[in-house]
Design an enzyme around this catalytic site. Structure first.
Site, PDB file in Angstrom:
ATOM      1  N   SER A  17       0.832  -1.212   0.000  1.00 49.90           N
ATOM      2  CA  SER A  17       0.000   0.000   0.000  1.00 49.90           C
ATOM      3  C   SER A  17       0.863   1.258   0.000  1.00 49.90           C
ATOM      4  O   SER A  17       1.867   1.336   0.723  1.00 49.90           O
ATOM      5  CB  SER A  17      -0.888   0.041   1.255  1.00 49.90           C
ATOM      6  OG  SER A  17      -1.827  -0.988   1.241  1.00 49.90           O
ATOM      7  N   ILE A  18       0.418   2.255  -0.759  1.00 46.06           N
ATOM      8  CA  ILE A  18       1.099   3.552  -0.739  1.00 46.06           C
ATOM      9  C   ILE A  18       1.058   4.106   0.686  1.00 46.06           C
ATOM     10  O   ILE A  18       2.023   4.719   1.153  1.00 46.06           O
ATOM     11  CB  ILE A  18       0.436   4.508  -1.757  1.00 46.06           C
ATOM     12  CG1 ILE A  18       0.692   3.995  -3.193  1.00 46.06           C
ATOM     13  CG2 ILE A  18       0.955   5.932  -1.590  1.00 46.06           C
ATOM     14  CD1 ILE A  18      -0.070   4.727  -4.288  1.00 46.06           C
ATOM     15  N   TYR A 153     -10.162   3.466 -16.577  1.00 45.16           N
ATOM     16  CA  TYR A 153     -10.137   4.180 -15.294  1.00 45.16           C
ATOM     17  C   TYR A 153     -11.552   4.674 -14.961  1.00 45.16           C
ATOM     18  O   TYR A 153     -11.951   4.719 -13.808  1.00 45.16           O
ATOM     19  CB  TYR A 153      -9.107   5.319 -15.335  1.00 45.16           C
ATOM     20  CG  TYR A 153      -8.605   5.695 -13.958  1.00 45.16           C
ATOM     21  CD1 TYR A 153      -8.002   4.753 -13.130  1.00 45.16           C
ATOM     22  CD2 TYR A 153      -8.758   6.989 -13.472  1.00 45.16           C
ATOM     23  CE1 TYR A 153      -7.552   5.090 -11.868  1.00 45.16           C
ATOM     24  CE2 TYR A 153      -8.302   7.335 -12.204  1.00 45.16           C
ATOM     25  CZ  TYR A 153      -7.705   6.384 -11.407  1.00 45.16           C
ATOM     26  OH  TYR A 153      -7.268   6.723 -10.154  1.00 45.16           O
ATOM     27  N   LYS A 160     -11.692  10.974  -9.003  1.00 46.62           N
ATOM     28  CA  LYS A 160     -10.438  11.699  -8.732  1.00 46.62           C
ATOM     29  C   LYS A 160     -10.562  13.178  -9.115  1.00 46.62           C
ATOM     30  O   LYS A 160      -9.966  14.042  -8.464  1.00 46.62           O
ATOM     31  CB  LYS A 160      -9.260  11.055  -9.468  1.00 46.62           C
ATOM     32  CG  LYS A 160      -8.867   9.663  -8.942  1.00 46.62           C
ATOM     33  CD  LYS A 160      -8.482   9.659  -7.477  1.00 46.62           C
ATOM     34  CE  LYS A 160      -7.835   8.337  -7.055  1.00 46.62           C
ATOM     35  NZ  LYS A 160      -7.751   8.207  -5.584  1.00 46.62           N
ATOM     36  N   ILE A 189       1.418   2.307  -9.865  1.00 51.74           N
ATOM     37  CA  ILE A 189       2.233   1.495  -8.950  1.00 51.74           C
ATOM     38  C   ILE A 189       1.438   0.225  -8.658  1.00 51.74           C
ATOM     39  O   ILE A 189       0.235   0.307  -8.371  1.00 51.74           O
ATOM     40  CB  ILE A 189       2.473   2.235  -7.609  1.00 51.74           C
ATOM     41  CG1 ILE A 189       3.145   3.588  -7.830  1.00 51.74           C
ATOM     42  CG2 ILE A 189       3.300   1.372  -6.663  1.00 51.74           C
ATOM     43  CD1 ILE A 189       3.281   4.427  -6.558  1.00 51.74           C
ATOM     44  N   LEU A 192      -2.657  -3.520  -4.303  1.00 51.79           N
ATOM     45  CA  LEU A 192      -3.881  -4.332  -4.297  1.00 51.79           C
ATOM     46  C   LEU A 192      -4.971  -3.694  -5.169  1.00 51.79           C
ATOM     47  O   LEU A 192      -5.553  -4.340  -6.035  1.00 51.79           O
ATOM     48  CB  LEU A 192      -4.370  -4.444  -2.841  1.00 51.79           C
ATOM     49  CG  LEU A 192      -5.428  -5.482  -2.530  1.00 51.79           C
ATOM     50  CD1 LEU A 192      -4.893  -6.879  -2.792  1.00 51.79           C
ATOM     51  CD2 LEU A 192      -5.869  -5.349  -1.066  1.00 51.79           C
TER      52      LEU A 192
HETATM   53  P1  NAD Z   1      -4.347  -0.098  -1.696  1.00 48.93           P
HETATM   54  O1  NAD Z   1      -5.334  -1.111  -2.145  1.00 48.93           O
HETATM   55  O2  NAD Z   1      -3.175  -0.590  -0.955  1.00 48.93           O
HETATM   56  O3  NAD Z   1      -5.060   1.055  -0.850  1.00 48.93           O
HETATM   57  C1  NAD Z   1      -6.414   1.431  -1.040  1.00 48.93           C
HETATM   58  C2  NAD Z   1      -7.001   1.456   0.341  1.00 48.93           C
HETATM   59  O4  NAD Z   1      -8.353   1.940   0.354  1.00 48.93           O
HETATM   60  C3  NAD Z   1      -7.047   0.035   0.961  1.00 48.93           C
HETATM   61  O5  NAD Z   1      -6.330   0.024   2.176  1.00 48.93           O
HETATM   62  C4  NAD Z   1      -8.522  -0.182   1.202  1.00 48.93           C
HETATM   63  O6  NAD Z   1      -8.786  -0.993   2.329  1.00 48.93           O
HETATM   64  C5  NAD Z   1      -8.982   1.265   1.419  1.00 48.93           C
HETATM   65  N1  NAD Z   1     -10.438   1.380   1.423  1.00 48.93           N
HETATM   66  C6  NAD Z   1     -11.307   1.004   0.443  1.00 48.93           C
HETATM   67  N2  NAD Z   1     -12.577   1.183   0.898  1.00 48.93           N
HETATM   68  C7  NAD Z   1     -12.479   1.690   2.158  1.00 48.93           C
HETATM   69  C8  NAD Z   1     -13.425   2.063   3.158  1.00 48.93           C
HETATM   70  N3  NAD Z   1     -14.756   1.960   2.953  1.00 48.93           N
HETATM   71  N4  NAD Z   1     -12.972   2.531   4.356  1.00 48.93           N
HETATM   72  C9  NAD Z   1     -11.636   2.645   4.588  1.00 48.93           C
HETATM   73  N5  NAD Z   1     -10.689   2.301   3.690  1.00 48.93           N
HETATM   74  C10 NAD Z   1     -11.117   1.828   2.492  1.00 48.93           C
HETATM   75  O7  NAD Z   1      -3.900   0.671  -3.036  1.00 48.93           O
HETATM   76  P2  NAD Z   1      -3.038   1.995  -3.234  1.00 48.93           P
HETATM   77  O8  NAD Z   1      -2.647   1.954  -4.649  1.00 48.93           O
HETATM   78  O9  NAD Z   1      -2.022   2.123  -2.173  1.00 48.93           O
HETATM   79  O10 NAD Z   1      -4.138   3.160  -3.096  1.00 48.93           O
HETATM   80  C11 NAD Z   1      -4.009   4.251  -2.208  1.00 48.93           C
HETATM   81  C12 NAD Z   1      -4.467   5.533  -2.897  1.00 48.93           C
HETATM   82  O11 NAD Z   1      -3.534   5.855  -3.927  1.00 48.93           O
HETATM   83  C13 NAD Z   1      -5.823   5.438  -3.571  1.00 48.93           C
HETATM   84  O12 NAD Z   1      -6.509   6.665  -3.406  1.00 48.93           O
HETATM   85  C14 NAD Z   1      -5.464   5.245  -5.027  1.00 48.93           C
HETATM   86  O13 NAD Z   1      -6.478   5.672  -5.914  1.00 48.93           O
HETATM   87  C15 NAD Z   1      -4.260   6.159  -5.090  1.00 48.93           C
HETATM   88  N6  NAD Z   1      -3.404   5.978  -6.261  1.00 48.93           N
HETATM   89  C16 NAD Z   1      -2.890   4.751  -6.565  1.00 48.93           C
HETATM   90  C17 NAD Z   1      -2.099   4.595  -7.698  1.00 48.93           C
HETATM   91  C18 NAD Z   1      -1.543   3.252  -8.078  1.00 48.93           C
HETATM   92  O14 NAD Z   1      -1.153   3.083  -9.246  1.00 48.93           O
HETATM   93  N7  NAD Z   1      -1.451   2.297  -7.174  1.00 48.93           N
HETATM   94  C19 NAD Z   1      -1.816   5.709  -8.514  1.00 48.93           C
HETATM   95  C20 NAD Z   1      -2.346   6.957  -8.185  1.00 48.93           C
HETATM   96  C21 NAD Z   1      -3.156   7.074  -7.041  1.00 48.93           C
END
Ligand code: NAD
Length: 260
Positions: A17-18, A153, A160, A189, A192
């Site tokens: 996770s980020i 997307y 977003k 990145i 999950l």
């Molecule tokens: P991740 O799956 O590890 O994290 C997403 C998180 O959202 C998870 O921990 C999940 O449990 C949580 N979540 C979903 N529904 C929820 C709820 N009802 N209550 C509380 N938490 C909830 O994936 P990630 O890639 O680390 O995503 C983190 C953020 O980064 C997101 O906003 C994602 O859109 C953004 N992001 C990701 C990428 C990428 O390529 N991975 C790129 C740009 C932005």
């Protein structure tokens, strides 16, 4: 850079996770960190990670519940006394809504995506305010799909876009309290959530090939950018969306470097 600051990081699901990379980076720079995760099943993965950070605060908070948000802030406040940095790293959309045709997006799926991915930032920011006694830094995570169309997307791009607008409105609303609100917008990145988007590996290959820096972004890159936004070095930066994407967003047309 962050000694003496208290950070609450939401959205940790596992070591990819980020949110986890941001927690590690903030901790490395001296912040005391607490974490929250969406549901009980995640505790098994989250608790061993948390233990590596001298951190004793990891709490379930489903952001669709106002009660759980209120409880999270009350418990964080009771444990730490003050909140300086809030990280919102949460997004959700129905799988069918991201991989299908955009015109087929369902009403319920649209509402769920907006509630979890956008409204939760507003709700968390509101609940955090009483604890941000010395001002603070709120950081959310967006993606360039807010501004341009990316394959598969779909509804998440619309969410977003609303998230980035919410960053600006929150920044204006909370500025008088010296609370800054910004977004980091990383390139793709593998996490999950990212696994839900079809063709993700092709996206990674494409970015590595055509982006100015010719490489993908890592979770650690985002963690480092979060340290900057969380720190006093960014004291006058608010309402901003900072791209952390190897320069991909600067391109008007993408050409593989080998064909140049
Ligand atoms: P991740 O799956 O590890 O994290 C997403 C998180 O959202 C998870 O921990 C999940 O449990 C949580 N979540 C979903 N529904 C929820 C709820 N009802 N209550 C509380 N938490 C909830 O994936 P990630 O890639 O680390 O995503 C983190 C953020 O980064 C997101 O906003 C994602 O859109 C953004 N992001 C990701 C990428 C990428 O390529 N991975 C790129 C740009 C932005």
């Amino acid at each position: 850079m962050l000694t003496g600051k208290n950070a609450l990081i939401t959205g940790i699901a596992n070591k990819n996770s980020i949110a986890w990379a941001i927690a590690q980076a903030l901790h490395e720079q001296g912040a005391a960190v607490g974490l929250s995760y969406a549901h009980d099943k995640l505790a098994r993965r989250v608790n061993p990670l948390v233990a590596t950070l001298d951190c004793d605060f990891a709490q379930k908070c489903d952001v669709q519940s106002d009660d759980e948000i209120a409880q999270l802030m009350t418990d964080f406040g009771a444990r730490f006394g003050r909140l300086d940095i809030l990280v919102h790293a949460i997004a959700y959309a129905e799988r069918d809504d991201i991989n299908g045709r955009f015109s087929e997006t369902g009403r319920d799926g649209f509402a769920a995506a907006m509630d979890v991915s956008v409204y939760s930032l507003i709700a968390l920011a509101r609940a955090a305010q009483p604890w941000m006694k010395n001002g603070g830094s709120i950081i959310t995570l967006s993606y360039y799909g807010a501004q341009k169309v990316f394959p598969k997307y779909n509804v998440m791009g619309v969410a977003k876009a609303a998230l980035e607008a919410s960053v600006r409105y929150l920044a204006a609303d909370l500025g008088a309290q010296q609370i800054r609100v910004n977004a980091l917008s990383p390139g793709p990145i593998k996490t999950l959530s990212a696994g839900a988007f079809g063709g993700f590996n092709q996206m990674l290959e494409h970015v590595a090939e055509v982006s100015p820096l010719q490489r993908n972004v890592t979770q650690a890159d985002v963690g480092n950018a979060a340290v900057f936004l969380a720190s006093d070095l960014a004291a006058t930066i608010t309402g901003e969306v900072m791209q952390v994407d190897s320069g991909y967003h600067t391109l008007g047309m993408t050409m593989p470097s080998h064909s140049a």
